[in-house]
Write a protein that holds these residues in place. Structure first.
Motif, PDB file in Angstrom:
ATOM      1  N   VAL A  31     -10.043 -10.264   2.186  1.00  0.00           N
ATOM      2  CA  VAL A  31      -9.456  -9.131   2.286  1.00  0.00           C
ATOM      3  C   VAL A  31      -8.245  -8.808   3.557  1.00  0.00           C
ATOM      4  CG1 VAL A  31     -11.292  -7.495   3.002  1.00  0.00           C
ATOM      5  CG2 VAL A  31      -9.163  -6.553   1.915  1.00  0.00           C
ATOM      6  N   THR A  32      -7.258  -8.459   3.436  1.00  0.00           N
ATOM      7  CA  THR A  32      -6.299  -8.600   4.466  1.00  0.00           C
ATOM      8  C   THR A  32      -5.646  -6.976   4.329  1.00  0.00           C
ATOM      9  OG1 THR A  32      -5.785 -10.951   4.397  1.00  0.00           O
ATOM     10  CG2 THR A  32      -4.386  -9.411   5.663  1.00  0.00           C
ATOM     11  N   PHE A  33      -5.497  -6.601   5.580  1.00  0.00           N
ATOM     12  CA  PHE A  33      -4.719  -5.333   5.581  1.00  0.00           C
ATOM     13  C   PHE A  33      -3.432  -5.702   6.483  1.00  0.00           C
ATOM     14  CE2 PHE A  33      -9.061  -3.410   6.750  1.00  0.00           C
ATOM     15  CZ  PHE A  33      -9.505  -3.247   5.306  1.00  0.00           C
ATOM     16  N   VAL A  34      -2.197  -5.013   5.831  1.00  0.00           N
ATOM     17  CA  VAL A  34      -1.045  -5.140   6.532  1.00  0.00           C
ATOM     18  C   VAL A  34      -0.256  -3.958   6.488  1.00  0.00           C
ATOM     19  CG1 VAL A  34      -0.742  -7.733   5.643  1.00  0.00           C
ATOM     20  CG2 VAL A  34       0.039  -5.793   4.515  1.00  0.00           C
ATOM     21  N   ALA A  35       0.648  -3.594   7.180  1.00  0.00           N
ATOM     22  CA  ALA A  35       1.722  -2.319   7.318  1.00  0.00           C
ATOM     23  C   ALA A  35       2.857  -2.464   6.551  1.00  0.00           C
ATOM     24  CB  ALA A  35       1.742  -1.937   8.885  1.00  0.00           C
ATOM     25  N   GLY A  36       3.169  -1.960   5.725  1.00  0.00           N
ATOM     26  CA  GLY A  36       4.260  -2.082   4.954  1.00  0.00           C
ATOM     27  C   GLY A  36       5.588  -1.292   5.261  1.00  0.00           C
ATOM     28  N   ILE A  56      -2.102  -2.673   1.666  1.00  0.00           N
ATOM     29  CA  ILE A  56      -0.874  -2.375   2.170  1.00  0.00           C
ATOM     30  C   ILE A  56      -0.892  -0.853   2.446  1.00  0.00           C
ATOM     31  CG2 ILE A  56       1.533  -2.321   2.177  1.00  0.00           C
ATOM     32  CD1 ILE A  56       1.412  -4.429   0.028  1.00  0.00           C
ATOM     33  N   TYR A  57      -1.041  -0.668   3.938  1.00  0.00           N
ATOM     34  CA  TYR A  57      -0.871   0.769   4.170  1.00  0.00           C
ATOM     35  C   TYR A  57       0.803   0.957   4.574  1.00  0.00           C
ATOM     36  CZ  TYR A  57      -5.534   0.771   6.376  1.00  0.00           C
ATOM     37  OH  TYR A  57      -6.908   0.948   6.290  1.00  0.00           O
ATOM     38  N   GLY A  75       3.054   1.735   2.383  1.00  0.00           N
ATOM     39  CA  GLY A  75       4.124   0.821   1.715  1.00  0.00           C
ATOM     40  C   GLY A  75       4.892   1.631   0.789  1.00  0.00           C
ATOM     41  N   VAL A  76       4.926   2.901   0.715  1.00  0.00           N
ATOM     42  CA  VAL A  76       5.408   3.954  -0.610  1.00  0.00           C
ATOM     43  C   VAL A  76       7.019   3.576  -0.593  1.00  0.00           C
ATOM     44  CG1 VAL A  76       5.865   5.925  -1.444  1.00  0.00           C
ATOM     45  CG2 VAL A  76       3.512   5.282  -0.856  1.00  0.00           C
ATOM     46  N   LYS A  77       7.574   3.651   0.786  1.00  0.00           N
ATOM     47  CA  LYS A  77       8.929   3.750   0.792  1.00  0.00           C
ATOM     48  C   LYS A  77       9.417   2.358   0.681  1.00  0.00           C
ATOM     49  CE  LYS A  77       9.374   8.031   1.559  1.00  0.00           C
ATOM     50  NZ  LYS A  77      10.220   8.822   0.700  1.00  0.00           N
ATOM     51  N   THR A  78       8.695   1.210   1.072  1.00  0.00           N
ATOM     52  CA  THR A  78       9.173   0.009   0.974  1.00  0.00           C
ATOM     53  C   THR A  78       8.521  -0.822  -0.107  1.00  0.00           C
ATOM     54  OG1 THR A  78       7.457  -0.703   2.478  1.00  0.00           O
ATOM     55  CG2 THR A  78       9.715  -0.095   3.515  1.00  0.00           C
ATOM     56  N   ALA A  79       8.220  -0.277  -1.198  1.00  0.00           N
ATOM     57  CA  ALA A  79       7.650  -0.813  -2.394  1.00  0.00           C
ATOM     58  C   ALA A  79       8.473  -1.803  -3.146  1.00  0.00           C
ATOM     59  CB  ALA A  79       7.066   0.112  -3.337  1.00  0.00           C
ATOM     60  N   PRO A  80       9.771  -1.513  -3.116  1.00  0.00           N
ATOM     61  CA  PRO A  80      10.721  -2.660  -3.742  1.00  0.00           C
ATOM     62  C   PRO A  80      10.990  -3.930  -2.592  1.00  0.00           C
ATOM     63  CG  PRO A  80      11.812  -0.484  -3.779  1.00  0.00           C
ATOM     64  CD  PRO A  80      10.618  -0.241  -2.931  1.00  0.00           C
ATOM     65  N   GLN A  81      11.004  -3.675  -1.559  1.00  0.00           N
ATOM     66  CA  GLN A  81      11.015  -4.998  -0.783  1.00  0.00           C
ATOM     67  C   GLN A  81       9.505  -5.776  -0.697  1.00  0.00           C
ATOM     68  OE1 GLN A  81      12.114  -1.836  -0.216  1.00  0.00           O
ATOM     69  NE2 GLN A  81      13.652  -1.667   1.628  1.00  0.00           N
ATOM     70  N   ILE A  82       8.454  -4.850  -0.636  1.00  0.00           N
ATOM     71  CA  ILE A  82       7.070  -5.594  -0.885  1.00  0.00           C
ATOM     72  C   ILE A  82       6.935  -6.239  -1.960  1.00  0.00           C
ATOM     73  CG2 ILE A  82       4.683  -5.052  -1.022  1.00  0.00           C
ATOM     74  CD1 ILE A  82       5.241  -2.723   0.681  1.00  0.00           C
ATOM     75  N   ALA A  83       7.470  -5.794  -3.102  1.00  0.00           N
ATOM     76  CA  ALA A  83       7.375  -6.529  -4.430  1.00  0.00           C
ATOM     77  C   ALA A  83       8.318  -7.758  -4.455  1.00  0.00           C
ATOM     78  CB  ALA A  83       7.656  -5.838  -5.619  1.00  0.00           C
ATOM     79  N   PRO A  88      -0.258  10.403   1.825  1.00  0.00           N
ATOM     80  CA  PRO A  88      -0.757   9.058   2.140  1.00  0.00           C
ATOM     81  C   PRO A  88      -1.271   8.240   0.689  1.00  0.00           C
ATOM     82  CG  PRO A  88      -2.525  10.722   2.420  1.00  0.00           C
ATOM     83  CD  PRO A  88      -1.262  11.466   2.014  1.00  0.00           C
ATOM     84  N   ALA A  89      -0.715   7.177   0.830  1.00  0.00           N
ATOM     85  CA  ALA A  89      -0.924   6.218  -0.156  1.00  0.00           C
ATOM     86  C   ALA A  89      -1.326   4.772   0.233  1.00  0.00           C
ATOM     87  CB  ALA A  89      -0.006   6.295  -1.460  1.00  0.00           C
ATOM     88  N   LEU A  90      -2.027   4.186  -0.562  1.00  0.00           N
ATOM     89  CA  LEU A  90      -2.300   2.477  -0.343  1.00  0.00           C
ATOM     90  C   LEU A  90      -2.108   1.910  -1.337  1.00  0.00           C
ATOM     91  CD1 LEU A  90      -5.730   2.665   1.474  1.00  0.00           C
ATOM     92  CD2 LEU A  90      -3.684   2.093   2.516  1.00  0.00           C
ATOM     93  N   ILE A  91      -1.571   0.836  -1.307  1.00  0.00           N
ATOM     94  CA  ILE A  91      -1.208  -0.471  -2.267  1.00  0.00           C
ATOM     95  C   ILE A  91      -2.342  -1.547  -2.438  1.00  0.00           C
ATOM     96  CG2 ILE A  91       0.569  -2.008  -3.387  1.00  0.00           C
ATOM     97  CD1 ILE A  91       2.572  -0.105  -2.028  1.00  0.00           C
ATOM     98  N   VAL A  92      -3.250  -1.740  -3.396  1.00  0.00           N
ATOM     99  CA  VAL A  92      -4.008  -2.807  -3.535  1.00  0.00           C
ATOM    100  C   VAL A  92      -3.727  -3.896  -4.503  1.00  0.00           C
ATOM    101  CG1 VAL A  92      -6.489  -3.523  -3.962  1.00  0.00           C
ATOM    102  CG2 VAL A  92      -5.859  -1.360  -2.976  1.00  0.00           C
ATOM    103  N   ILE A  93      -3.527  -5.058  -3.769  1.00  0.00           N
ATOM    104  CA  ILE A  93      -2.799  -6.248  -4.592  1.00  0.00           C
ATOM    105  C   ILE A  93      -3.884  -7.270  -4.523  1.00  0.00           C
ATOM    106  CG2 ILE A  93      -0.961  -7.754  -4.807  1.00  0.00           C
ATOM    107  CD1 ILE A  93       0.874  -5.828  -3.290  1.00  0.00           C
ATOM    108  N   GLY A  94      -4.311  -7.768  -6.037  1.00  0.00           N
ATOM    109  CA  GLY A  94      -4.954  -8.794  -6.233  1.00  0.00           C
ATOM    110  C   GLY A  94      -5.947  -8.432  -7.500  1.00  0.00           C
TER     111      GLY A  94
END
Length: 260
Positions: free
Chosen positions: A142-147, A169-170, A172-180, A227-233
């Protein structure tokens, strides 16, 4: 000359006051000065005595009550004046909490520091959502990153997400398009499961499930707020019950086309 006070960097956990450590609760109940973030739940602030001085240094994406350097100076100044200072932070002070910077400023000024760890936002929110960040059948890393940070597009996230791995991803709400877009450009499958955990470990918690290609659409349509977190996997699809059902294949395909 007043004896130098101590700066206590205290983790408030993900939100629920019941998840505080005993050390944190004890310090709050006896505190005389508390410098707190905006994400600390009111139920936790209510533990502080009415005679204590409360200073909010809340931050948001577009507005900071105080810059970090000013917060550091505030903590040091009060401690040098002989006051013990409780620096109260959501989650854990040393996981995207800037606690390391505050500890360094205190050490440089000769001020004693005690770190009181808290349940991190990732651990607390995932546990509340019953998403195991590691699982023998789905993830061994598991890895934690800042979005939300400068140079997001230039950061190398290759290998952080994929089969057998979990990416949390901490901010990451505002940058969700860039993250995807970033993750799919790095080769991550558009149908990789994702979960968005809003207000984790709080009464208003929501768990929204889907796939990576549809992540921006989920955040937008459901009006996700911090606050919201994104979990990918793969763990994001376990257990498959509750929350938002995964978008259908057609929606995922449309979202994928939007990033090509």
């Amino acid at each position: 000359m007043a004896q130098t006070g101590t700066i206590y960097l205290v983790g408030a956990g993900p939100g629920d006051a019941d998840l505080l450590t005993l050390r944190a609760a004890t310090l709050l109940q006896s505190a005389k000065l508390v410098v707190h973030d905006g994400l600390v739940d009111p139920s936790i602030l209510a533990l502080v005595g009415s005679d204590a001085t409360m200073i909010s240094v809340a931050k948001s994406r577009s507005k900071h009550t105080l810059r970090q350097d000013d917060i550091n100076a505030l903590l040091v100044r009060e401690a040098l004046a002989g006051r013990d200072v409780i620096r109260l932070k959501g989650g854990d002070p040393f996981i995207f909490g800037r606690g390391g910077e505050e500890a360094e400023a205190a050490h440089a000024a000769g001020v004693p520091v005690e770190v009181v760890p808290g349940i991190s936002a990732a651990n607390g929110a995932a546990a509340a959502a019953q998403i195991a960040l590691t699982h023998r059948e789905a993830s061994s890393m598991v890895t934690f990153v800042a979005g939300q940070c400068k140079g997001l597009a230039d950061q190398d996230w290759a290998g952080l997400a994929g089969k057998g791995r979990t990416l949390v991803i901490y901010m990451g709400v505002k940058t969700a398009p860039q993250i995807a877009e970033k993750l799919m450009a790095d080769g991550l499958a558009p149908d990789m499961p994702v979960a968005v955990i809003e207000n984790g470990a709080r009464p208003t918690m929501r768990v929204l499930r889907g796939v990576l290609a549809a992540l921006p659409e989920i955040v937008s349509r459901e009006r996700v707020v911090t606050p919201a977190l994104i979990v990918i996997g793969e763990v994001a699809a376990r257990p498959p019950k509750g929350g938002l059902a995964s978008p259908d294949t057609a929606l995922a395909a449309l979202a994928k086309e939007a990033f090509q």
